[in-house]
Design an enzyme around this catalytic site. Structure first.
Site, PDB file in Angstrom:
ATOM      1  N   TYR A  13      75.038  62.864  65.765  1.00 21.97           N
ATOM      2  CA  TYR A  13      76.244  63.696  65.683  1.00 21.97           C
ATOM      3  C   TYR A  13      77.382  62.973  64.964  1.00 21.97           C
ATOM      4  O   TYR A  13      77.915  63.459  63.960  1.00 21.97           O
ATOM      5  CB  TYR A  13      76.678  64.111  67.096  1.00 21.97           C
ATOM      6  CG  TYR A  13      78.075  64.667  67.175  1.00 21.97           C
ATOM      7  CD1 TYR A  13      78.450  65.800  66.450  1.00 21.97           C
ATOM      8  CD2 TYR A  13      79.044  64.069  67.990  1.00 21.97           C
ATOM      9  CE1 TYR A  13      79.731  66.307  66.521  1.00 21.97           C
ATOM     10  CE2 TYR A  13      80.317  64.578  68.067  1.00 21.97           C
ATOM     11  CZ  TYR A  13      80.667  65.697  67.337  1.00 21.97           C
ATOM     12  OH  TYR A  13      81.947  66.190  67.411  1.00 21.97           O
ATOM     13  N   LYS A  26      78.848  63.712  61.129  1.00 23.61           N
ATOM     14  CA  LYS A  26      80.260  64.121  61.011  1.00 23.61           C
ATOM     15  C   LYS A  26      81.002  63.190  60.057  1.00 23.61           C
ATOM     16  O   LYS A  26      81.843  63.633  59.270  1.00 23.61           O
ATOM     17  CB  LYS A  26      80.941  64.129  62.380  1.00 23.61           C
ATOM     18  CG  LYS A  26      80.514  65.267  63.289  1.00 23.61           C
ATOM     19  CD  LYS A  26      80.836  66.651  62.722  1.00 23.61           C
ATOM     20  CE  LYS A  26      82.307  66.983  62.799  1.00 23.61           C
ATOM     21  NZ  LYS A  26      82.581  68.349  62.292  1.00 23.61           N
TER      22      LYS A  26
END
Length: 402
Positions: free
Chosen positions: A181, A185
């Protein structure tokens, strides 16, 4: 429209609430990682002619998501959005939600600075120790090519899912991020920075978003996310210990504060229309810190009337966590049933222990994390105070000399 979040708005408008909302919002079907964001040409052209602000909150937030799916949403999504933004004639600002933890395994004081293509946390660490050491640069295209080639060579979908999950974590760790994640990002930020040219960009990096503090009412949150699973498992008596530093600071920020900070930043930079990339951490920082032990002390005081809630224990080894959870869950079953465990119960406990062990390992990087985020406006405030104090002192000294 039926969400509890809009209850106050519904009470304010009464019977006209539905028409009020429908006049404000026009839902469009699309897909973030497809050309034109998955919209038909007529719709996309009309939007491109009219809009002046884009807010990008599309993301996959699962820590250990499949690498290919996370790349689609969190990297290819921003790419397609930037391609679309370049068609928007009246665009004043593109606002992108990232995360404070896009800063990966950086520790200590973390400033609000953008990512450039080729950067990585591991590269920063290595070159700071030995400037002449070579470490591979992180390029988004290379990561996408790697995934594409691997997928072409795998025919079994069951194998593919696990391979993609493992690959995301491996690549993240290699370049210095906690998980898939935060890694994707950060790459999404790189993509935006690399493509922005003349487009004014605002990036908001919240820390761990929690339920609302005041607006529109205290305690609202949709879904089961952020720190909620930890409290939930603790309340059930399943999570009796944690793999982590009890004195480690956890950075929490209420969702309404994130929204208010976002609106203030959009109003400022939308009006200025400088062709810049501006970043804001929205976090509790050093102003309002809380430790993991404090969170579970508060939780214990609130939940101690429930039968299986005990004081939270912290360990620094996963084997200790696994053994302690097994011991606690076994005793719970014996207390409930008043007799020794059956084979089925032992199997169920083993399954639960395995799940909680993996859950602990997934959150481990955050439970030992040593970074904290600079809130830029506070930095300027204290800097101004220091300068004012220094000048005042100098003037006083001059006056005394005279």
């Amino acid at each position: 429209m039926e969400s509890e979040l809009f209850k106050c708005l519904e009470e304010m408008h009464g019977e006209s609430y539905k028409s009020f909302i429908e006049n404000k919002l026009i839902p469009i079907v699309g897909t973030i990682y497809e050309p034109n964001l998955g919209m038909d040409i007529i719709t996309s052209d009309k939007i491109a002619q009219e809009i002046d602000l884009i807010v990008d909150s599309a993301a996959i937030t699962t820590f250990d998501e499949r690498y290919d799916l996370a790349l689609d949403a969190n990297v290819n999504g921003p790419y397609q959005l930037m391609m679309f933004a370049k068609k928007c004639k009246n665009l004043k600002l593109l606002m992108h939600y990232s995360t404070a933890y896009a800063n990966g395994e950086r520790e200590g004081l973390i400033l609000e600075k953008p990512f450039s293509m080729g950067e990585s946390i591991t590269k920063e660490k290595i070159t700071s120790i030995s400037p002449f050491t070579n470490f591979p640069s992180l390029h988004v295209d290379n990561e996408i090519d790697l995934v594409s080639k691997l997928k072409n060579n795998i025919t079994n979908n069951i194998d593919l899912e696990q391979i993609m999950k493992n690959l995301g974590v491996e690549r993240a760790k290699l370049y210095g991020w906690q998980d898939t994640y935060t890694f994707t990002k950060a790459m999404g930020e790189m993509m935006i920075n690399n493509m922005r040219h003349e487009i004014p960009i605002l990036i908001i990096r919240p820390s761990i978003i929690t339920s609302s503090y005041k607006e529109p009412f205290p305690g609202w949150m949709k879904g089961f996310r952020t720190i909620d699973p930890l409290i939930f498992f603790y309340r059930k008596g399943d999570l009796s210990c944690l793999l982590g530093d009890p004195n480690g600071l956890v950075d929490l920020v209420p969702v309404d504060m994130v929204v208010n900070a976002t609106m203030a930043a959009m109003a400022k930079h939308g009006n200025l229309q400088n062709r810049q990339l501006n970043i804001y951490h929205v976090a509790s920082s050093s102003i309002n810190p809380i430790s993991f032990s404090q969170i579970f002390d508060y939780s214990y005081n609130f939940l101690k009337l429930f039968p299986f809630v005990k004081k939270m224990r912290f360990f620094d080894k996963i084997l200790d966590v696994e053994n302690y959870i097994w011991e606690v869950l076994s005793k719970q079953h014996e207390v409930q049933n008043g007799k020794e465990l059956t084979k089925i119960q032992i199997r169920l406990i083993k399954k639960k222990v395995e799940y909680l062990k993996n859950f602990s390992k997934l959150h481990e990087p955050y439970m030992f994390y040593k970074g904290w985020y600079v809130l830029y406006f506070l930095f300027l405030f204290f800097l101004r105070k220091m300068i004012h104090f220094y000048i005042h002192k100098q003037v006083k000294n001059i006056s005394t000399c005279n």
